[in-house]
Structures are given as structure tokens and as C-alpha cells.
Write an enzyme that holds these catalytic residues in place. Structure first.
Site, PDB file in Angstrom:
ATOM      1  N   GLN A 127      -6.933   6.308  -5.395  1.00  0.00           N
ATOM      2  CA  GLN A 127      -5.629   6.080  -4.763  1.00  0.00           C
ATOM      3  C   GLN A 127      -4.780   7.268  -5.196  1.00  0.00           C
ATOM      4  OE1 GLN A 127      -4.047   4.145  -2.564  1.00  0.00           O
ATOM      5  NE2 GLN A 127      -2.160   5.259  -2.987  1.00  0.00           N
ATOM      6  N   GLY A 187      -1.558  -3.055   0.031  1.00  0.00           N
ATOM      7  CA  GLY A 187      -2.098  -3.707   1.218  1.00  0.00           C
ATOM      8  C   GLY A 187      -3.051  -2.759   1.921  1.00  0.00           C
ATOM      9  N   GLY A 188      -2.613  -1.510   2.035  1.00  0.00           N
ATOM     10  CA  GLY A 188      -3.458  -0.514   2.679  1.00  0.00           C
ATOM     11  C   GLY A 188      -3.020   0.874   2.271  1.00  0.00           C
ATOM     12  N   MET A 189      -3.885   1.845   2.498  1.00  0.00           N
ATOM     13  CA  MET A 189      -3.540   3.245   2.246  1.00  0.00           C
ATOM     14  C   MET A 189      -4.104   4.059   3.391  1.00  0.00           C
ATOM     15  SD  MET A 189      -2.120   5.602   0.451  1.00  0.00           S
ATOM     16  CE  MET A 189      -2.140   7.315   1.018  1.00  0.00           C
ATOM     17  N   GLU A 190      -3.203   4.868   3.970  1.00  0.00           N
ATOM     18  CA  GLU A 190      -3.484   5.545   5.234  1.00  0.00           C
ATOM     19  C   GLU A 190      -4.355   6.783   5.088  1.00  0.00           C
ATOM     20  OE1 GLU A 190      -0.526   5.224   3.688  1.00  0.00           O
ATOM     21  OE2 GLU A 190       0.717   7.013   3.869  1.00  0.00           O
ATOM     22  N   ASN A 191      -5.395   6.739   4.282  1.00  0.00           N
ATOM     23  CA  ASN A 191      -6.242   7.918   4.139  1.00  0.00           C
ATOM     24  C   ASN A 191      -6.790   8.312   5.510  1.00  0.00           C
ATOM     25  OD1 ASN A 191      -5.914   8.051   1.284  1.00  0.00           O
ATOM     26  ND2 ASN A 191      -7.241   6.250   1.146  1.00  0.00           N
ATOM     27  N   HIS A 199       0.044  -0.579  10.889  1.00  0.00           N
ATOM     28  CA  HIS A 199       0.851   0.254   9.988  1.00  0.00           C
ATOM     29  C   HIS A 199       0.065   1.492   9.531  1.00  0.00           C
ATOM     30  CE1 HIS A 199       3.932   0.914   6.774  1.00  0.00           C
ATOM     31  NE2 HIS A 199       2.893   1.484   6.180  1.00  0.00           N
ATOM     32  N   GLU A 200      -1.114   1.258   8.986  1.00  0.00           N
ATOM     33  CA  GLU A 200      -1.898   2.394   8.467  1.00  0.00           C
ATOM     34  C   GLU A 200      -2.281   3.344   9.595  1.00  0.00           C
ATOM     35  OE1 GLU A 200      -1.530   2.496   5.468  1.00  0.00           O
ATOM     36  OE2 GLU A 200      -1.136   0.386   5.043  1.00  0.00           O
ATOM     37  N   HIS A 223       0.473   5.669  10.610  1.00  0.00           N
ATOM     38  CA  HIS A 223       0.586   6.797   9.687  1.00  0.00           C
ATOM     39  C   HIS A 223      -0.205   8.023  10.166  1.00  0.00           C
ATOM     40  CE1 HIS A 223       3.005   5.691   6.282  1.00  0.00           C
ATOM     41  NE2 HIS A 223       2.315   4.601   5.991  1.00  0.00           N
ATOM     42  N   GLU A 237       7.422   6.259   5.775  1.00  0.00           N
ATOM     43  CA  GLU A 237       7.310   4.803   5.831  1.00  0.00           C
ATOM     44  C   GLU A 237       8.254   4.130   6.831  1.00  0.00           C
ATOM     45  OE1 GLU A 237       4.847   3.528   4.728  1.00  0.00           O
ATOM     46  OE2 GLU A 237       4.125   4.791   3.090  1.00  0.00           O
ATOM     47  N   ASP A 274       6.407   6.634  -7.990  1.00  0.00           N
ATOM     48  CA  ASP A 274       5.946   5.262  -7.762  1.00  0.00           C
ATOM     49  C   ASP A 274       7.018   4.250  -8.155  1.00  0.00           C
ATOM     50  OD1 ASP A 274       3.581   6.310  -6.904  1.00  0.00           O
ATOM     51  OD2 ASP A 274       2.413   5.738  -8.676  1.00  0.00           O
ATOM     52  N   TYR A 290      10.988   1.747   3.914  1.00  0.00           N
ATOM     53  CA  TYR A 290      10.297   1.102   5.037  1.00  0.00           C
ATOM     54  C   TYR A 290      11.304   0.399   5.946  1.00  0.00           C
ATOM     55  CZ  TYR A 290       6.001   1.360   2.141  1.00  0.00           C
ATOM     56  OH  TYR A 290       4.945   1.774   1.379  1.00  0.00           O
ATOM     57  N   ARG A 347      -3.230  -6.954  -5.702  1.00  0.00           N
ATOM     58  CA  ARG A 347      -2.277  -6.340  -4.776  1.00  0.00           C
ATOM     59  C   ARG A 347      -0.865  -6.558  -5.314  1.00  0.00           C
ATOM     60  NH1 ARG A 347      -1.652  -7.834   1.656  1.00  0.00           N
ATOM     61  NH2 ARG A 347       0.108  -6.436   2.055  1.00  0.00           N
ATOM     62  N   MET A 348      -0.157  -5.471  -5.583  1.00  0.00           N
ATOM     63  CA  MET A 348       1.111  -5.556  -6.312  1.00  0.00           C
ATOM     64  C   MET A 348       2.165  -6.370  -5.564  1.00  0.00           C
ATOM     65  SD  MET A 348       1.455  -1.957  -8.304  1.00  0.00           S
ATOM     66  CE  MET A 348       1.425  -0.859  -6.904  1.00  0.00           C
TER      67      MET A 348
END
Ligand code: ZN
Length: 605
Positions: A141, A270-274, A297-298, A301, A320, A376, A384, A557-558
Site C-alpha cells: 500500500q 476499502g480500496g486502492m486505485e492501483n 470509486h476506484e 480514479h 478524492e 495519512d 472527498y 479496514r480502518m
């Protein structure tokens, strides 16, 4: 070598990077890495091809954090020779600047290095922590500034580079990256990748595990643990449809394939837009597609963020806020206005709740001051939700079709660039405001970007579906109807989330009635479960204690665990419990989540 004085954060073009981009800019990175699960390390080399911006520069400064550097070579056109280097003292936020002596004309460096087990950008999972329970798992990440903990590089979104990689793994496992994945590649333990488009460092990503692939369309598919892949492919079968909606709005998808990787539950987001390979939390597989907006969402991005990138982390609303806006447009087109209004209303409600608890005024704006702060830490729902409401506001002033065309132009005219907020303001002046002179003032733009208070004429979205929930909740609270009789059979995950979040303080008997009627403590929907355990914790509901503890050990998941820890630390007994639970589950959390919880616990005293 003589130590180069590193300029102060406030004087650098990106306060979160030591990179001397005025002298060198990375054009390509070639990785050669072995994945060592036994030692929880990546070991090998990174070869950086650089553009020499300053012919006289004799030192290259890279970002690193907790890397063991074995040796470094520098040179030109592949003719590399050993050079000297120095690792500056470790900064708690930024890590250690790596200063490399560059001979005259040198524009390539190869760093031989290994990562450490505590690398902030990697998580190493035991087989027990995966869905299949048979093989270990590792994933990266990199956002915001964690790429430097597994690759020595210019870790700033202002530098874009292509990359390639040769990754070796245990034979039974598959490696995937934010690159040209080949789903048909045999599990050989040796994988090669190329990312031909120039991307910022925070989008370089890798995962290694027991992964199967299922196609969901000609250019879309899902990588997941073999036990999860069928459910994931079903849940996300509309991915191609969404991609077509995105393209209709914002122009061609420029990245080739769009695949999803379903991670183990400890994934902190939730997700990361790699790019080409969105990383997603398994908590979004609800079984009824009610949480697929995360994919929208991802995917969005791919335009806002990956194509047009925030130049510093203080500009993150450009990533975002635009993405949130696009997400709701896509959900509206694919799943209808009612579904989109639930998303919009929930986002706005969460923003109001969150703004009330934010201490620093600048953190309530779209232009926070992050100098000398961990990016962070500054990350809340504000960029967002407030960013989205700003674009909604533009729609209200200029009409939606006009703003759609404007955004399409924004993405295409700034493609593969990294931009500051001022660039957007200039673009507003050049392309949107002349279309309806007088409709939008500089003072209004100022207020949206810089004022802690939300503008008085903010258009707050409403959802009829939530109005129905309000009526049912009030009827139950007033004693007019038992919980079991509430008209809730067709409620979506968002309606349940809204219902649970808007409950007042409750007595144990009321909580028992809710749980009996709706089975919250047994639900497999991790979103509803998370909100239930939060409500139970806030009301000190003893029968839920064991379930809360188990949940905090299962999910990382935070967004879901942070509110529960926050409730726990409000009382002395709760703090005790939070510390005990954290000590028990710490190893299951991602380093980023560990950091978040440790800060909560430290702040609670
Ligand atoms: Zn995002």
C-alpha cells in the site's frame, strides 16, 4: 562524501519528499525483487533511469524508509560502476534521505537493497490470516508516502515514471502488480511486468498470494483467493458497464485492462486505485451489489488521480473530491437515482459529523497545511465529501451537462500531469466561468477552498430512502412498533448503516430487541456488522463484547474499526479493553492501521 544540506520541508516543492527534482527526475524504474516470506523481506535491486535536469548536479537524493542498502552503482547507458552513498538520519514522518554520488553525466543508478519486516508499505500475512488458510500473502500500500519503504525512489506525486519488474516468489503463489498482468501466466514463481504509462510512485503496487482469476468482461476481471473468486466475480459483474459509463462521461479509458484484486480482510482501506489493478477489501462483497460503488470509486480514479494527479498531498481533494463526484454519477447511471442519492446523502451526513470533531481549522478546508505532518494523519472524509459538494455546487450554478464537459476537458487537457489546486482555479476561470458570467465569484471559490465553515448555500443532498428509515426508527423509539415489525425487509446496506448511525443512546433491552429482530451480531455483511458493534460499544452493551472483540480481530479496514476503538477509549474501562484487544490482534493489522490505533490509544492517555 560531503553531506548535502537538505532543504527544510516548507521550502521543498513537495514537503513530503526529499527528492531533488530540480536536478534529476526519474523516467523509469526497473525492479528485480525476490519475495522472501520467511524473513518478511523483498530483496534485490531497483534501477532508476533519470532525466538530468541540472547537468552540474553531483548528488541524487532519493526517499527511503527502513531499507537496508547494500551497494549502489551509477553511470550512463547501462555502464554502471560502484558509487558512494550516505543515508541521512531517519525522520519519523519522512524516513531517511538517501544521498548518492553521481559522476559527471551519470543518469542511471542501481540500488541493491532489502526491505525490513516492519516496512510501512507492506503487509505480510500468515496462511491463517487469508481466506484459504493454506498459503501466506503479501501486499503493498504505497499511498501516501509508503512506496519509499519498499523501493528507493523519488517518492513524490510530482514525478511520473514507467516501470518494469521481475518478481520471484514461492512456486505455488502468483504475483500481480499495477501493470500488465497476465491472468494466463503459469504459476512458475517467476513473473515479469511492464507498466508503459507514466505513473506517480504511490501507484506502484504488488501483491503475492494464492490467487485465481475470473474474467467478468473482455477487459475486466477479478483476482482473488480460490475460495472467494466466484463470489467476487458475481458481485462485480457490472464492472464493464461502469467502465463504459466512465468513458462516456470523461473520455477513453487509457490503461488497457481494469482488474480487481480482492485482498484479505486486514487490508486497511476499502480500496486502492492501483492502475490496471484496483486493490479491494473483501468487506465490499455484500452479496447484493450494495457496496459496488467502491469499484465505481476506484475506477473513477483512472481519470481523477491516476491520470490527473494531485501534485502534493495537500491537494488531495483534486484526487478524492473529483472521484467521489464521478462515483455518484456512475452509480446514478448504472443503479439509478435512488441508489446514488443514498450515497450522496450518506457522504454529506458523514461530512457534517466529521467536521464537528476536527480540531484544526485548516483540516476542515480543501487546502490543509500538511507541512511537518504525516499526510495519512490529515486524511479525513473532508477532501472527498467537501470536494464532491463543491462540484455539485458548480452543477447547480452551471448545469450538469456543462460541468460534465468541463470535467472531461480537465481530465484530457491535464492527462499524465500532476497539478496543484491553483491550476484548477485557473482552469475554472478559463473554461467554466465565462460560460455564465457572474454565476460564480472569486469569493465563493475562496470560501469553498479555504474557509473552515461550509458555504451557507451548500446544496445538501437528500435521500427519500433515508426519510423512510427516519420514520421507522422514530416509530420504534416512540414505542409505536416493535423492532421485528419495522418495514425494513428491502433496506440496502446504506439504509442499515444510516439506521444504526442515527440511533440515540439505548438501553440493554432495546439493543437485545434489535439484535433479536435483525440478527446484527450474526450478519456476514461486514459493513452492517461494523456499525452494529460500534453502537453496542457506545451503549456499553455487555452481551456484544465478545463479538466486538472477534470483529476487531477479523477486519482491518480502518473505516470500520476506527469508530469502534474511538468509542472504546472514551471510558477508563473501555481504554483498558481497547489496549487488551489491540495487544491481542496487533499482528493482524496493517502497519498503517497499527499506527492509527496507537495514536488513538496514546491520545486517550
Ligand atoms: Zn479514492
Amino acid at each position: 562524501m560531503a553531506t548535502v544540506a537538505l532543504p527544510d520541508a516548507a521550502k521543498r516543492s513537495d514537503p513530503h519528499s526529499y527528492a531533488n527534482t530540480q536536478d534529476f527526475r526519474t523516467r523509469d524504474i526497473a525492479l528485480e525483487l525476490a519475495v522472501d516470506f520467511g524473513h518478511r523481506a523483498l530483496r534485490g535491486s531497483a534501477t532508476l533511469s533519470l532525466e538530468r535536469v541540472n547537468a552540474k548536479a553531483d548528488t541524487l537524493v532519493l526517499d527511503t524508509r527502513d531499507l537496508d542498502i547494500a551497494s549502489i552503482e551509477a553511470g550512463h547507458a547501462g555502464r554502471l560502476a560502484k558509487t558512494t552513498f550516505e543515508l541521512a538520519p531517519r525522520d519519523a514522518i519522512l524516513g531517511s534521505a538517501l544521498l548518492i554520488k553521481m559522476p559527471k553525466g551519470a543518469d542511471q543508478v542501481r540500488v541493491h537493497y532489502a526491505t525490513r519486516p516492519q516496512a510501512s508499505g507492506l503487509q505480510w500475512l500468515t496462511p491463517a490470516q487469508t481466506a484459504g488458510k493454506r498459503h501466506p500473502f503479501m501486499f503493498s500500500q504505497s499511498e501516501s508516502i509508503h512506496a519509499r519503504s519498499w523501493i528507493p525512489l523519488q517518492d513524490t506525486p510530482q514525478v511520473r515514471q514507467t516501470y518494469s519488474a521481475h518478481i520471484t516468489t514461492p512456486q505455488a503463489l502468483r504475483a500481480v502488480m499495477s501493470a500488465d498482468n497476465d491472468a494466463n501466466a503459469a504459476k512458475s514463481g517467476s513473473y515479469r511486468f511492464t507498466m508503459p504509462q507514466r505513473i506517480p510512485s504511490y501507484l506502484i503496487a504488488i501483491a503475492v498470494g494464492d490467487l485465481d482469476f475470473r474474467a467478468t468482461g473482455p477487459r475486466t476481471g477479478v483476482y482473488a483467493d480460490p475460495s472467494v473468486v466466484a463470489a467476487a466475480a458475481k458481485e462485480f459483474e457490472d464492472t464493464e458497464k461502469m467502465l463504459q459509463r466512465c468513458e462516456a462521461l470523461y473520455g477513453p479509458y487509457r490503461w488497457g485492462r481494469y482488474d480487481l484484486l480482492i485482498l484479505p480482510p486486514s487490508f486497511p482501506f476499502g480500496g486502492m486505485e492501483n492502475p490496471r489493478l484496483t486493490f479491494a477489501s473483501p468487506t465490499v462483497i455484500a452479496g447484493d451489489k450494495s457496496l459496488v460503488s467502491l469499484v465505481a470509486h476506484e475506477m473513477a480514479h483512472s481519470w481523477s488521480g491516476n491520470l490527473v494527479t494531485n501534485a502534493t498531498w495537500a491537494d488531495i481533494w483534486l484526487n478524492e473530491g473529483f472521484t467521489e463526484h464521478a462515483t455518484f454519477r456512475i452509480v446514478e447511471d448504472v443503479y439509478g437515482l435512488d441508489a446514488a442519492q443514498q450515497e450522496r446523502a450518506l457522504s454529506a451526513k458523514n461530512l457534517k459529523d466529521e467536521l464537528a470533531g476536527i480540531e484544526r481549522d485548516d483540516d476542515k478546508t480543501l487546502t490543509p497545511d500538511l507541512v511537518h505532518r504525516d499526510p495519512d494523519d490529515g486524511l479525513s472524509g473532508v477532501p472527498y465529501a467537501r470536494g464532491n459538494l463543491f462540484l455539485d455546487y458548480l452543477e447547480a450554478k452551471f448545469t450538469r451537462p456543462v460541468v460534465d464537459v468541463f470535467l472531461n476537458g480537465w481530465f484530457n487537457e491535464h492527462a499524465f500531469q500532476s497539478v496543484r489546486t491553483q491550476v484548477f482555479v485557473d482552469y475554472l476561470h478559463a473554461r467554466l466561468m465565462p460560460q455564465k458570467p457572474g454565476a460564480l465569484s472569486d469569493a465563493e471559490i475562496e470560501a469553498w477552498l479555504h474557509s473552515p465553515a461550509m458555504p451557507a448555500d451548500t446544496v445538501w443532498p437528500q435521500s427519500d430512502a433515508f426519510v423512510k428509515v427516519d420514520a421507522q426508527r422514530e416509530a420504534w423509539l416512540a414505542g409505536k412498533m416493535p423492532a421485528a415489525k419495522l418495514d425494513s425487509a428491502k433496506w440496502t446496506t446504506h439504509q442499515w448503516e444510516y439506521f444504526l448511525d442515527t440511533l440515540p443512546a439505548l438501553k440493554a433491552a432495546q439493543l437485545a430487541e434489535l439484535d433479536t429482530a435483525f440478527g446484527f451480531s450474526k450478519t456476514h455483511n461486514q459493513i452492517i456488522a461494523g456499525h452494529w458493534w460500534k453502537v453496542a460499544t457506545a451503549n456499553h452493551y455487555a452481551p456484544a463484547e465478545a463479538g466486538t472483540e472477534a470483529y476487531l480481530g477479523e477486519v482491518g479496514r480502518m473505516l470500520l474499526i476506527r469508530p469502534i476503538y474511538k468509542e472504546l477509549v472514551k471510558t477508563p474501562e473501555g481504554r483498558e479493553r481497547a489496549r487488551a484487544i489491540y495487544a491481542k490482534w496487533k499482528d493482524r493489522y496493517h502497519p498503517i492501521a497499527q499506527d492509527m490505533i496507537e495514536q488513538l490509544l496514546a491520545k486517550a492517555g
